[in-house]
Design a protein around this motif. Structure first.
Motif, mmCIF file in Angstrom:
data_model
loop_
_atom_site.group_PDB
_atom_site.id
_atom_site.type_symbol
_atom_site.label_atom_id
_atom_site.label_comp_id
_atom_site.label_asym_id
_atom_site.label_seq_id
_atom_site.Cartn_x
_atom_site.Cartn_y
_atom_site.Cartn_z
ATOM 1 N N MET A 1 -24.170 25.182 -11.869
ATOM 2 C CA MET A 1 -22.842 23.993 -12.159
ATOM 3 C C MET A 1 -22.552 24.369 -13.555
ATOM 4 N N ASP A 2 -21.137 24.143 -13.624
ATOM 5 C CA ASP A 2 -20.473 24.409 -14.865
ATOM 6 C C ASP A 2 -20.608 23.041 -15.657
ATOM 7 N N LEU A 3 -21.657 23.062 -16.529
ATOM 8 C CA LEU A 3 -22.227 22.002 -17.345
ATOM 9 C C LEU A 3 -21.067 21.180 -18.166
ATOM 10 N N VAL A 4 -20.300 22.347 -18.616
ATOM 11 C CA VAL A 4 -19.179 21.983 -19.691
ATOM 12 C C VAL A 4 -18.063 20.853 -18.937
ATOM 13 N N GLU A 5 -17.821 21.471 -17.811
ATOM 14 C CA GLU A 5 -16.665 20.806 -17.291
ATOM 15 C C GLU A 5 -17.353 19.659 -16.438
ATOM 16 N N GLU A 6 -18.556 19.413 -15.966
ATOM 17 C CA GLU A 6 -19.333 18.301 -15.483
ATOM 18 C C GLU A 6 -19.286 17.213 -16.654
ATOM 19 N N ILE A 7 -19.678 17.601 -17.880
ATOM 20 C CA ILE A 7 -19.975 16.773 -18.864
ATOM 21 C C ILE A 7 -18.655 16.058 -19.230
ATOM 22 N N LYS A 8 -17.474 16.890 -19.338
ATOM 23 C CA LYS A 8 -16.322 16.349 -19.721
ATOM 24 C C LYS A 8 -15.821 15.479 -18.577
ATOM 25 N N ARG A 9 -16.052 15.590 -17.350
ATOM 26 C CA ARG A 9 -15.716 14.856 -16.147
ATOM 27 C C ARG A 9 -16.473 13.278 -16.188
ATOM 28 N N LEU A 10 -17.838 13.380 -16.380
ATOM 29 C CA LEU A 10 -18.601 12.326 -16.535
ATOM 30 C C LEU A 10 -18.181 11.429 -17.736
ATOM 31 N N ARG A 11 -17.947 11.997 -18.877
ATOM 32 C CA ARG A 11 -17.543 11.390 -20.123
ATOM 33 C C ARG A 11 -16.286 10.609 -19.805
ATOM 34 N N LYS A 12 -15.327 11.114 -19.044
ATOM 35 C CA LYS A 12 -14.036 10.129 -18.643
ATOM 36 C C LYS A 12 -14.475 9.112 -17.722
ATOM 37 N N GLU A 13 -15.286 9.569 -16.900
ATOM 38 C CA GLU A 13 -15.584 8.655 -15.525
ATOM 39 C C GLU A 13 -16.360 7.521 -16.073
ATOM 40 N N LYS A 14 -17.164 7.613 -17.173
ATOM 41 C CA LYS A 14 -17.982 6.641 -17.752
ATOM 42 C C LYS A 14 -17.682 5.826 -19.019
ATOM 43 N N ASN A 15 -16.378 6.140 -19.256
ATOM 44 C CA ASN A 15 -15.817 5.789 -20.705
ATOM 45 C C ASN A 15 -16.788 5.980 -21.802
ATOM 46 N N ALA A 16 -17.538 7.178 -22.066
ATOM 47 C CA ALA A 16 -18.408 7.328 -22.797
ATOM 48 C C ALA A 16 -17.597 8.256 -24.091
ATOM 49 N N VAL A 17 -18.395 7.994 -25.105
ATOM 50 C CA VAL A 17 -18.183 8.868 -26.508
ATOM 51 C C VAL A 17 -19.368 9.659 -26.580
ATOM 52 N N ILE A 18 -19.270 10.945 -26.930
ATOM 53 C CA ILE A 18 -20.281 11.797 -27.286
ATOM 54 C C ILE A 18 -20.485 12.003 -28.833
ATOM 55 N N LEU A 19 -21.478 11.424 -29.380
ATOM 56 C CA LEU A 19 -21.510 11.896 -30.960
ATOM 57 C C LEU A 19 -22.658 12.686 -31.217
ATOM 58 N N ALA A 20 -22.392 13.675 -32.079
ATOM 59 C CA ALA A 20 -23.608 14.415 -32.430
ATOM 60 C C ALA A 20 -23.651 14.819 -33.904
ATOM 61 N N HIS A 21 -25.006 15.145 -34.410
ATOM 62 C CA HIS A 21 -25.195 15.426 -35.375
ATOM 63 C C HIS A 21 -25.052 16.995 -35.845
ATOM 64 N N TYR A 22 -24.779 17.498 -36.972
ATOM 65 C CA TYR A 22 -24.722 18.764 -37.392
ATOM 66 C C TYR A 22 -25.873 19.489 -37.064
ATOM 67 N N TYR A 23 -27.144 18.877 -36.784
ATOM 68 C CA TYR A 23 -28.316 19.822 -36.424
ATOM 69 C C TYR A 23 -28.224 20.072 -35.089
ATOM 70 N N GLN A 24 -27.323 19.740 -34.317
ATOM 71 C CA GLN A 24 -27.456 19.884 -32.748
ATOM 72 C C GLN A 24 -27.152 21.370 -32.466
ATOM 73 N N ALA A 25 -27.535 21.705 -31.221
ATOM 74 C CA ALA A 25 -27.158 23.022 -30.864
ATOM 75 C C ALA A 25 -25.721 23.405 -30.873
ATOM 76 N N PRO A 26 -25.132 24.389 -31.002
ATOM 77 C CA PRO A 26 -23.674 24.852 -31.170
ATOM 78 C C PRO A 26 -22.756 24.262 -30.076
ATOM 79 N N GLU A 27 -23.448 24.578 -28.849
ATOM 80 C CA GLU A 27 -22.821 24.176 -27.511
ATOM 81 C C GLU A 27 -22.482 22.672 -27.537
ATOM 82 N N ILE A 28 -23.650 21.997 -28.117
ATOM 83 C CA ILE A 28 -23.708 20.311 -27.853
ATOM 84 C C ILE A 28 -22.312 19.768 -29.160
#
Ligand code: 13P
Ligand code: SF4
Length: 329
Positions: free
Chosen positions: A10-37
């Motif tokens: 699975m292309d996780l990046v594409e799936e996460i972007k699709r789900l974010r739109k579908e669920k009207n979600a915002v992704i907040l991340a702290h600076y200590y998260q992994a680079p890809e997050i």
């Protein structure tokens, strides 16, 4: 509910972007998260930036890529929203060092003290607090408290000690610590500075005093990032969780950022084990399933909201968290 196994193709990046739109979600991340997050998040910031974003967002779902107390802050400030965290076990040693029952007894034993708590604590400890602070607003907030007012500061004794020395103010300190920032070695830092005499040192105030004493700048993650980018130096030594170096390298690829060393002479031990529990797979699953969800007892939430709102009112006005929505679509 669908299983927790993720198709490795699975292309996780594409799936996460699709789900974010579908669920009207915002992704907040702290600076200590992994680079890809960090790269897929809508906003990346320090604890104060992220609290502000959580309080302001129009999204129906907040996916908090950080640790549990941060996601709890989002739920306390936006109770009508669904707040999810990729891994509910993402705790914090500072939170663990301050059990609410013991803290309640301590507070009750000092009725003439105002209670200031670092945001790195449980919702139950926040509920026992007068004003919450983060490392980016603590100096500003303590300076607004009358000098004759006695203060309890919990749970981080290093941040409390730093404020106490800097503001020349006695405070009764709870003896909690961050296991990550305690691991830096002064001896190894001195050796590293000798190798790079031109490199300024930036340190987080969760570090013990013997590390801060070698720092040219001490402050929150966002202030460390700002210092590193504005500095004229080509090489800098960074004494905080190494996740932040990702944003530094992106913004200033021509500079060298060296993580401050632990006792073995390297800095790999300074990765926060709690922050590292969140992965792209868990982020995908948590968007897909809208869980694990943060659920707080309403009395605790209401009591914890007061000191958090006071913090927001007493904070200096500053820019928003780094808005990366333009690149994450
Ligand atoms: P800030 O990002 O607010 O500086 O806090 C650092 C921290 O300890 C996060 O757990
Ligand atoms: Fe807690 Fe320290 Fe990890 Fe921050 S770096 S979440 S203070 S254990």
């Amino acid at each position: 509910m669908a299983g927790k196994n993720v198709d490795p193709t699975m292309d996780l990046v594409e799936e996460i972007k699709r789900l974010r739109k579908e669920k009207n979600a915002v992704i907040l991340a702290h600076y200590y998260q992994a680079p890809e997050i960090q790269d897929i998040a809508d906003f990346v910031g320090d604890s104060l930036d992220l609290s502000r974003k959580a309080a302001e967002t129009d999204a129906e779902v907040i996916v908090f890529c950080g640790v549990r107390f941060m996601a709890e802050v989002a739920k306390i400030l936006s109770p009508e929203k669904t707040v999810v965290l990729p891994d509910l076990d993402a705790g914090c040693s500072l939170e663990d060092s301050c059990p609410p029952d013991e803290f309640k007894e301590f507070v009750e034993a000092h009725p003439d003290h105002m209670v200031l708590s670092y945001i790195n604590c449980s919702a139950a400890v926040k509920a026992l607090t007068d004003i919450i602070v983060t490392s980016s607003n603590a100096e500003h907030i303590v300076s607004q408290i009358p000098e004759d007012q006695k203060i309890i500061f919990a749970p981080d004794r290093h941040l409390g000690g730093y404020l106490s020395r800097k503001l020349n103010r006695d405070m009764l300190l709870w003896q909690g610590t961050c296991i990550v920032h305690e691991l830096f070695s002064e001896k190894e830092l001195i050796k590293l500075k000798a190798k790079h005499p031109e490199a300024p040192v930036a340190a987080h105030p969760e570090c013990p005093d013997n590390i801060i004493q070698h720092a040219d700048h001490a402050g929150s993650t966002s202030s460390i990032l700002k210092f590193a980018l504005e500095s004229e130096a080509d090489t800098l030594i960074i004494a905080t969780e190494p996740g932040i170096i990702h944003q530094m390298e992106k913004a200033a690829p021509h500079k060298t950022f060296i993580g401050a060393p632990g006792a073995d002479g390297n800095c790999s031990c300074n990765t926060c084990p709690y922050m590292a529990l969140n992965t792209m797979q868990k982020l995908y699953l948590c968007l897909r399933d809208l869980g694990p969800e943060i659920d707080l007892d309403e009395d605790t939430r209401v009591a914890a909201e007061k000191p958090l709102r006071r913090m927001l009112e007493m904070s200096p006005t500053s820019g928003p968290a780094k808005d990366v929505s333009a690149i994450s679509e």
